[in-house]
Design a protein around this motif. Structure first.
Motif, PDB file in Angstrom:
ATOM      1  N   MET A  20       0.823  -1.200   0.000  1.00 24.40           N
ATOM      2  CA  MET A  20       0.000   0.000   0.000  1.00 24.40           C
ATOM      3  C   MET A  20       0.860   1.253   0.000  1.00 24.40           C
ATOM      4  SD  MET A  20      -1.200  -0.053   4.032  1.00 24.40           S
ATOM      5  CE  MET A  20      -2.096   1.488   3.920  1.00 24.40           C
ATOM      6  N   SER A  32      -5.633   3.027  -0.645  1.00 21.48           N
ATOM      7  CA  SER A  32      -4.942   2.276   0.408  1.00 21.48           C
ATOM      8  C   SER A  32      -5.690   2.415   1.730  1.00 21.48           C
ATOM      9  CB  SER A  32      -3.503   2.777   0.566  1.00 21.48           C
ATOM     10  OG  SER A  32      -2.723   2.432  -0.557  1.00 21.48           O
ATOM     11  N   LYS A  62       4.053  -4.286  -8.914  1.00 22.04           N
ATOM     12  CA  LYS A  62       3.229  -4.212 -10.129  1.00 22.04           C
ATOM     13  C   LYS A  62       3.676  -5.264 -11.144  1.00 22.04           C
ATOM     14  CE  LYS A  62       2.427   0.754  -9.619  1.00 22.04           C
ATOM     15  NZ  LYS A  62       2.643   2.077 -10.250  1.00 22.04           N
ATOM     16  N   SER A  65       2.756  -8.993  -9.803  1.00 27.34           N
ATOM     17  CA  SER A  65       1.356  -9.413  -9.927  1.00 27.34           C
ATOM     18  C   SER A  65       0.794  -9.212 -11.325  1.00 27.34           C
ATOM     19  CB  SER A  65       0.500  -8.612  -8.952  1.00 27.34           C
ATOM     20  OG  SER A  65       0.550  -7.229  -9.293  1.00 27.34           O
ATOM     21  N   TRP A  67      -0.301  -6.419 -12.199  1.00 31.36           N
ATOM     22  CA  TRP A  67      -1.456  -5.585 -11.852  1.00 31.36           C
ATOM     23  C   TRP A  67      -0.939  -4.162 -11.725  1.00 31.36           C
ATOM     24  CZ3 TRP A  67      -6.432  -7.026 -11.720  1.00 31.36           C
ATOM     25  CH2 TRP A  67      -7.361  -6.201 -11.090  1.00 31.36           C
ATOM     26  N   THR A  69      -1.962  -1.272 -10.372  1.00 26.69           N
ATOM     27  CA  THR A  69      -2.276  -0.296  -9.326  1.00 26.69           C
ATOM     28  C   THR A  69      -1.925  -0.793  -7.922  1.00 26.69           C
ATOM     29  OG1 THR A  69      -4.564  -1.098  -9.171  1.00 26.69           O
ATOM     30  CG2 THR A  69      -4.138   0.732 -10.693  1.00 26.69           C
ATOM     31  N   ILE A  70      -1.862   0.158  -7.010  1.00 28.74           N
ATOM     32  CA  ILE A  70      -1.641  -0.060  -5.586  1.00 28.74           C
ATOM     33  C   ILE A  70      -2.895   0.472  -4.895  1.00 28.74           C
ATOM     34  CG2 ILE A  70      -0.146   0.559  -3.627  1.00 28.74           C
ATOM     35  CD1 ILE A  70       1.401  -0.949  -5.779  1.00 28.74           C
ATOM     36  N   PRO A  71      -3.423  -0.161  -3.878  1.00 33.53           N
ATOM     37  CA  PRO A  71      -2.887  -1.271  -3.099  1.00 33.53           C
ATOM     38  C   PRO A  71      -3.113  -2.633  -3.761  1.00 33.53           C
ATOM     39  CG  PRO A  71      -5.014  -0.632  -2.214  1.00 33.53           C
ATOM     40  CD  PRO A  71      -4.705   0.328  -3.335  1.00 33.53           C
ATOM     41  N   GLN A  72      -2.389  -3.615  -3.202  1.00 31.06           N
ATOM     42  CA  GLN A  72      -2.545  -5.006  -3.617  1.00 31.06           C
ATOM     43  C   GLN A  72      -2.581  -5.876  -2.371  1.00 31.06           C
ATOM     44  OE1 GLN A  72       0.225  -6.336  -6.588  1.00 31.06           O
ATOM     45  NE2 GLN A  72       0.028  -4.467  -7.787  1.00 31.06           N
ATOM     46  N   GLY A  82      -7.077  -5.363  -5.835  1.00 31.09           N
ATOM     47  CA  GLY A  82      -6.878  -4.003  -5.378  1.00 31.09           C
ATOM     48  C   GLY A  82      -8.111  -3.466  -4.689  1.00 31.09           C
ATOM     49  N   CYS A  83      -8.191  -2.158  -4.603  1.00 32.18           N
ATOM     50  CA  CYS A  83      -9.243  -1.516  -3.824  1.00 32.18           C
ATOM     51  C   CYS A  83     -10.653  -1.875  -4.299  1.00 32.18           C
ATOM     52  CB  CYS A  83      -9.036   0.003  -3.851  1.00 32.18           C
ATOM     53  SG  CYS A  83     -10.243   0.905  -2.871  1.00 32.18           S
TER      54      CYS A  83
END
Length: 119
Positions: A20, A32, A62, A65, A67, A69-72, A82-83
């Motif tokens: 995050m 996050s 990133k 995963s 993926w 974006t953050i968070p994960q 994520g979110c």
């Protein structure tokens, strides 16, 4: 040890990990904050990793995963999402089911309160 190896070691050795921006007690972005807030409210024990503290980890997670974006959130070595995904899973009860299936302790009453407040 490479960043990817460090991430893999943390994900594999920790039951619940949230990558995050900021920390669970002081999130540095709204997304996050939302995920940490859900986990905190539900009483989930988890490790928080502040990606802002290390640009290599920020990009590395990133890549790890695939993926963007953050968070994960990772549970028992598995990337959950994520979110938006965590929010949907919380409201649908799927997050409870995942925690139950993986043996993660959480407050079921708190999870129900989140759903009640959002109906």
């Amino acid at each position: 040890m490479s960043v990817q190896d460090q991430i893999r070691e943390k994900v594999d050795s920790t039951d619940v990990v949230l990558f995050m921006k900021g920390s669970k007690t002081m999130p540095q972005c709204g997304f996050s904050s939302r995920v940490a807030g859900v986990l905190n409210f539900m009483g989930v024990e988890y490790t928080d990793i502040d990606v802002l503290a290390d640009p290599d980890v920020r990009q590395g997670i990133k890549d790890f995963s695939d993926w963007p974006t953050i968070p994960q959130l990772y549970v028992k070595g598995e990337f959950v999402g994520g979110c938006d995904i965590i929010t949907e899973m919380t409201l649908s009860g799927e997050l409870d089911q995942l925690f139950d299936a993986k043996g993660v302790t959480y407050d079921k009453d708190a999870a129900n309160k989140i759903r009640e407040a959002n109906t």
